[in-house]
Design an enzyme around this catalytic site. Structure first.
Site, PDB file in Angstrom:
ATOM      1  N   SER A 257      40.094 -40.595  37.073  1.00 23.44           N
ATOM      2  CA  SER A 257      38.952 -40.028  37.501  1.00 23.44           C
ATOM      3  C   SER A 257      38.564 -40.315  38.854  1.00 23.44           C
ATOM      4  CB  SER A 257      37.789 -40.191  36.295  1.00 23.44           C
ATOM      5  OG  SER A 257      37.287 -41.300  36.505  1.00 23.44           O
ATOM      6  N   LYS A 258      37.725 -39.373  39.172  1.00 26.41           N
ATOM      7  CA  LYS A 258      36.932 -39.429  40.681  1.00 26.41           C
ATOM      8  C   LYS A 258      36.316 -40.597  40.544  1.00 26.41           C
ATOM      9  CE  LYS A 258      36.958 -34.731  41.906  1.00 26.41           C
ATOM     10  NZ  LYS A 258      35.895 -33.554  42.196  1.00 26.41           N
ATOM     11  N   ARG A 259      35.840 -41.339  39.527  1.00 28.75           N
ATOM     12  CA  ARG A 259      34.893 -42.493  39.442  1.00 28.75           C
ATOM     13  C   ARG A 259      35.804 -43.807  39.799  1.00 28.75           C
ATOM     14  NH1 ARG A 259      33.233 -39.681  35.128  1.00 28.75           N
ATOM     15  NH2 ARG A 259      34.270 -41.015  33.570  1.00 28.75           N
ATOM     16  N   SER A 260      37.164 -43.428  39.705  1.00 26.57           N
ATOM     17  CA  SER A 260      37.844 -44.769  39.882  1.00 26.57           C
ATOM     18  C   SER A 260      37.620 -45.141  41.248  1.00 26.57           C
ATOM     19  CB  SER A 260      39.260 -44.668  39.750  1.00 26.57           C
ATOM     20  OG  SER A 260      39.918 -43.728  40.708  1.00 26.57           O
ATOM     21  N   SER A 263      41.170 -41.867  43.565  1.00 29.22           N
ATOM     22  CA  SER A 263      41.879 -40.987  42.838  1.00 29.22           C
ATOM     23  C   SER A 263      42.359 -39.945  43.709  1.00 29.22           C
ATOM     24  CB  SER A 263      40.895 -40.216  41.569  1.00 29.22           C
ATOM     25  OG  SER A 263      39.811 -39.415  42.351  1.00 29.22           O
TER      26      SER A 263
END
Length: 489
Positions: A257-260, A263
């Site tokens: 996810s973008k939170r990683s 990404s």
């Protein structure tokens, strides 16, 4: 044989996710491996998700990664427009939807939100989960009712008329034959109430009209494929070859996810990764060559890529492996290019007038990403505070007492040294080692520690002295002596 034609059809919704980059890469490799064409199509029919400047990001990313398209909005190959909103303006999608209506394979649906929300008709899908399906209420409307609703300007969508009995089977090159109950298909919307086509419908129309032979996409679209096939069959069109890519997960086996924080392609470039390393790494997220080689240029990937060797299993985005791979690319880089990229990182740390190219040469084989440079060279700018226990090294057989003796012995030798090149300094200290009858490390360890205040440095004692210069080197040797004396009491 029909010439292979693949496409990358991103939506302009922001930075390019690693999964989208992999889709583009695989589509490119499939086409180029067989001497085919790679097309770019911009799918901007979802106006709510459109992000200003995202189209420029798509172009820039494809250019930097070397995935050069043969046809696209900027390269007309005769099957344009290559932007869906422009195709929508030409009435392409409505034309084909109305064709299906005329053939009773689609129908107008005038149900409002309240009615749709009240529907409770659910069936159990093949995965055991409940699926809400439309009840075909508007399929039975008379021609007169439909005409009256249209004249009154009543909002509508156009739905595909799918059978709710029997099964539909489609073939994917990776996952094989997949059969679903038609009851699960639902009468999906083809044209939305705003007049725009749905993603699924526009995909099928555009892929056919653009002559796409191989459709590459993520396996989250597997469940939609039977609906695609129903549309192809409804029009009497040839079904393309499907290649669904496995899911990409993080190290915890959850969807990337973008939170990683890593990404997207641009995230990784900003973190100091090289484009060619990112492309190489992404190619291996779900595929590997016969020889299991890992470091490959784009040209090698084109030569080796066979989509039939793709995996069904989720691909883990191993950040540690990406860093290792990036380090291998950095080691192999031409020095001038390396210095051009490394210099901004070095200048963030070093403000003193010293040889930045020499520092770059020291760290080139020691870093995995460019931000690593900081921790390797910060001591050149300023000697850090350090504990004298760092002088103790069992393998070198050094102690704080022996280190103090060595530093006091070499200080006058360094003061007297006129040639401050690495070779001359090494010869001077080597003579001291020989005269004292000890091993190299017995002398070099304490000198290097005094010069750097660190256990790990990108160069040896004499290399550090050459870069630091005579004045700074003497100051640091004297500081080391003072520290050791204070510790000795």
């Amino acid at each position: 044989m029909t010439k292979i034609r693949t496409r990358f059809a991103p939506s302009p919704t922001g930075r390019m996710h690693v999964g989208n980059l992999r889709t583009a890469l695989y589509a490119y490799l499939i086409a180029k491996h067989e001497g085919g064409d790679f097309l770019l199509r911009i799918e901007d029919t979802d106006q709510e998700r459109y992000v200003e400047g995202a189209v420029d990001i798509i172009y820039r990313t494809l250019e930097k990664t070397g995935l050069i398209h043969d046809e696209g909005p900027d390269k007309d190959g005769g099957v344009g427009p290559y932007v869906q909103s422009e195709r929508q303006a030409e009435g392409i999608y409505l034309k084909y939807a109305k064709q299906l209506i005329d053939e009773k394979k689609a129908y107008y649906c005038f149900c409002d939100k309240e009615r749709l929300m009240s529907l409770t008709h659910e069936i159990e899908g093949s995965d055991g989960k409940k699926i809400a399906v439309y009840d075909k209420h508007c399929l039975t409307l008379s021609d007169e009712e439909i005409e009256r609703n249209l004249k009154e300007g009543k909002p509508y969508v156009i739905r595909q008329n799918n059978p709710n009995e029997g099964t539909t089977t489609f073939h994917d090159e990776i996952y094989g034959d997949i059969t679903v109950d038609n009851a699960e298909l639902d009468d999906m919307i083809l044209i939305k109430s705003d007049g725009y086509p749905t993603y699924n419908f526009a995909n099928v129309i555009d892929d056919h009209l653009m002559g796409i032979t191989h459709v590459v996409r993520g396996n989250e679209y597997l469940s939609s494929s039977p609906k695609y096939n129903r549309l192809y069959e409804a029009f009497g069109w040839e079904v393309p070859v499907y290649v669904h890519c496995p899911l990409i997960t993080d190290e915890n086996h959850t969807k990337l996810s973008k939170r990683s924080g890593h990404s997207s392609y641009e995230d990784l470039i900003e973190q100091g990764f090289l484009t060619e390393a990112v492309v190489n790494f992404v190619a291996l997220l779900g595929w590997s060559p016969d020889d299991n080689k890992e470091i490959m240029s784009l040209e090698e990937l084109i030569s080796k890529f066979d989509y039939r060797h793709m995996s069904k299993s989720p691909a883990v985005f191993d950040y540690t492996k990406l860093k290792w791979m990036n380090g291998e690319y950095i080691k192999a880089m031409d020095f001038d290019r390396f210095f051009e990229m490394a210099e901004p990182y070095i200048k963030k740390v070093i403000t003193r007038d010293i040889d930045l190219k020499r520092i770059a040469a020291m760290v080139k084989t020691r870093i995995e990403i460019f931000p690593d440079i900081d921790e390797h060279i910060d001591f050149f700018e300023k000697l850090p505070d350090y504990d004298t226990s760092m002088y103790v090294h069992k393998k070198m057989k050094t102690t704080e007492e022996s280190s103090l003796e060595v530093l006091e012995d070499v200080l006058p030798l360094i003061e007297a040294q006129e040639d401050f090149s690495n070779d001359a300094l090494y010869a001077m200290l080597s003579k001291y080692v020989e005269d004292k009858g000890v091993k190299n490390g017995y002398v070099m360890w304490p000198v290097r520690t005094a010069l750097s205040g660190k256990q790990m440095t990108p160069g040896g004692a004499t290399e550090l002295m050459e870069v630091l210069g005579k004045e700074e080197s003497l100051l640091r040797i004297k500081d080391g002596i003072a520290r050791l004396k204070a510790c000795a009491g």
